[in-house]
Structures are given as structure tokens and as C-alpha cells.
Design a protein around this motif. Structure first.
Motif, mmCIF file in Angstrom:
data_model
loop_
_atom_site.group_PDB
_atom_site.id
_atom_site.type_symbol
_atom_site.label_atom_id
_atom_site.label_comp_id
_atom_site.label_asym_id
_atom_site.label_seq_id
_atom_site.Cartn_x
_atom_site.Cartn_y
_atom_site.Cartn_z
ATOM 1 N N TYR A 22 0.855 -1.187 0.000
ATOM 2 C CA TYR A 22 0.000 0.000 0.000
ATOM 3 C C TYR A 22 0.886 1.229 0.000
ATOM 4 O O TYR A 22 1.925 1.255 0.665
ATOM 5 C CB TYR A 22 -0.904 0.025 1.238
ATOM 6 C CG TYR A 22 -1.963 -1.041 1.202
ATOM 7 C CD1 TYR A 22 -3.185 -0.806 0.602
ATOM 8 C CD2 TYR A 22 -1.728 -2.290 1.760
ATOM 9 C CE1 TYR A 22 -4.156 -1.789 0.558
ATOM 10 C CE2 TYR A 22 -2.693 -3.281 1.723
ATOM 11 C CZ TYR A 22 -3.898 -3.021 1.113
ATOM 12 O OH TYR A 22 -4.860 -4.000 1.069
ATOM 13 N N VAL A 55 -4.317 7.117 -1.456
ATOM 14 C CA VAL A 55 -4.020 5.772 -0.990
ATOM 15 C C VAL A 55 -4.119 4.868 -2.212
ATOM 16 O O VAL A 55 -5.097 4.934 -2.961
ATOM 17 C CB VAL A 55 -5.020 5.301 0.085
ATOM 18 C CG1 VAL A 55 -4.690 3.886 0.550
ATOM 19 C CG2 VAL A 55 -5.045 6.262 1.262
ATOM 20 N N GLY A 57 -3.222 0.708 -3.618
ATOM 21 C CA GLY A 57 -2.837 -0.635 -3.220
ATOM 22 C C GLY A 57 -3.924 -1.640 -3.527
ATOM 23 O O GLY A 57 -4.945 -1.300 -4.134
ATOM 24 N N ILE A 60 -7.909 -1.164 -3.424
ATOM 25 C CA ILE A 60 -8.186 0.275 -3.396
ATOM 26 C C ILE A 60 -8.584 0.663 -4.817
ATOM 27 O O ILE A 60 -7.782 0.514 -5.741
ATOM 28 C CB ILE A 60 -6.952 1.104 -2.952
ATOM 29 C CG1 ILE A 60 -6.424 0.627 -1.592
ATOM 30 C CG2 ILE A 60 -7.275 2.588 -2.939
ATOM 31 C CD1 ILE A 60 -7.286 0.920 -0.410
ATOM 32 N N LEU A 82 -4.410 -1.239 7.847
ATOM 33 C CA LEU A 82 -3.864 -1.999 6.716
ATOM 34 C C LEU A 82 -2.891 -3.074 7.185
ATOM 35 O O LEU A 82 -2.816 -4.157 6.600
ATOM 36 C CB LEU A 82 -3.166 -1.060 5.728
ATOM 37 C CG LEU A 82 -4.086 -0.190 4.879
ATOM 38 C CD1 LEU A 82 -3.277 0.877 4.149
ATOM 39 C CD2 LEU A 82 -4.892 -1.034 3.899
#
Length: 173
Positions: A22, A55, A57, A60, A82
Motif C-alpha cells: 500500500y 491511498v 494498493g 483500493i 492496513l
């Protein structure tokens, strides 16, 4: 800056680590660059306090934008979540992850507060922002929906006394 971030994301992809990594990117408040006649970042206008934050990752959604007000301190509980770690009970900030999965679209906060040293204070509730300058005994009130550039100070205008009082009470709270 954008191309450097792109390089990081591409390196994660080519290394095979993209699916378990992430990336949270943000920055501190921005330079005024002449807005409001200012050059620094020692102010509470939106051009200086609204910072980049993303953000990326696994799980996402790409390209999703959320307009909710958050604090930079929300990054810490996000990273803890996370990582599968527990967020300590004394932490007053909230994970950003509910914004990414669509379970939340509005801010966790009923108001957003800001300050610059002991010189400036700010409270934002909904579309209105009150900025206070304690040493100058001055205040600014902006309707951010109708005046997103924060040009028209409504503090001295008729009909805003109740709004100022409510925001000031919220500030004192």
C-alpha cells in the motif's frame, strides 16, 4: 512530483510487490504562491491547508475521488488498519479505508479545526469557515460553497451573527 510518484508505482508493479503493498502519499500544507497576497504557508486559507492525499494498493479503487474533510493524522490509523494492527483507544483520528470501499462518503468529523502557532485559529463546519486572529482581534467568515476562493469576508455582513456565534461556540468546544 507526479512523475516521481508514477515511477514509484511502476517500480512496485515491475518488482511484483504491487499486490501486497500500500502507498499512502500526502504532503504538509501548501505555499500560497501569491494567493491572498501571501507567499508562505502560514495561513488557514484552503489553498494552504487542503493538501494532496492518496491511498493506492490492493483492493483500493483506482481513480476514485472523495471530497470529505479529513486530517493528516487519519493516515496513522489507516496504516495500522492496513497492517492488521489495533488502533489504540486514545487515538482520536479515523481510518481512511471506509472511503475507499464506499462504506463512507462524508467526513468522520462534524467540524474541522486548524491553527498556526498562537497567531491563527480556524473552525470549518459544513460550507462555512471561521478564521480567528487573536492578537489582531480580527475574524474572517467564508461561505465556501459560494466563495471557494475565500475572497468575500462575511464577518461584518448583516445576517451572519448567529452563524459566527455558532462557529465560535464550536471552536471553544
Amino acid at each position: 512530483m507526479d512523475s516521481q510518484i508514477e515511477r514509484i508505482l511502476e517500480a512496485l508493479d515491475s518488482s511484483g510487490k504491487k499486490e501486497n503493498t500500500y502507498v499512502v502519499f500526502t504532503a504538509d500544507h501548501g505555499l500560497s504562491c501569491g494567493n491572498h497576497g501571501l507567499m508562505g504557508k502560514q495561513n488557514l486559507y484552503d489553498h494552504s491547508i487542503r493538501v494532496p492525499l492518496f491511498v493506492a494498493g490492493p483492493d483500493i479503487p483506482r481513480g476514485k475521488r472523495v471530497g470529505a474533510d479529513v486530517y493528516l493524522q487519519d493516515v496513522m490509523p489507516t496504516i495500522l488498519e492496513l497492517a492488521g494492527a489495533e488502533v489504540p483507544g486514545h487515538i482520536e483520528y479515523h481510518s481512511l479505508l471506509p472511503f475507499t470501499d464506499g462504506s463512507r462518503s462524508k467526513s468522520h468529523y462534524d467540524a474541522i479545526y486548524g491553527c498556526y502557532m498562537d497567531k491563527q485559529r480556524m473552525v470549518r463546519e459544513g460550507d462555512f469557515k471561521l478564521i480567528l486572529y487573536p492578537y489582531a482581534s480580527e475574524m474572517l467568515l467564508f461561505d465556501l460553497e459560494n466563495d471557494p476562493e475565500e475572497i468575500v469576508n462575511l464577518a461584518g455582513e448583516e445576517g451572519y451573527g448567529d452563524r459566527i456565534a455558532r462557529l465560535f461556540d464550536k471552536f471553544l468546544e
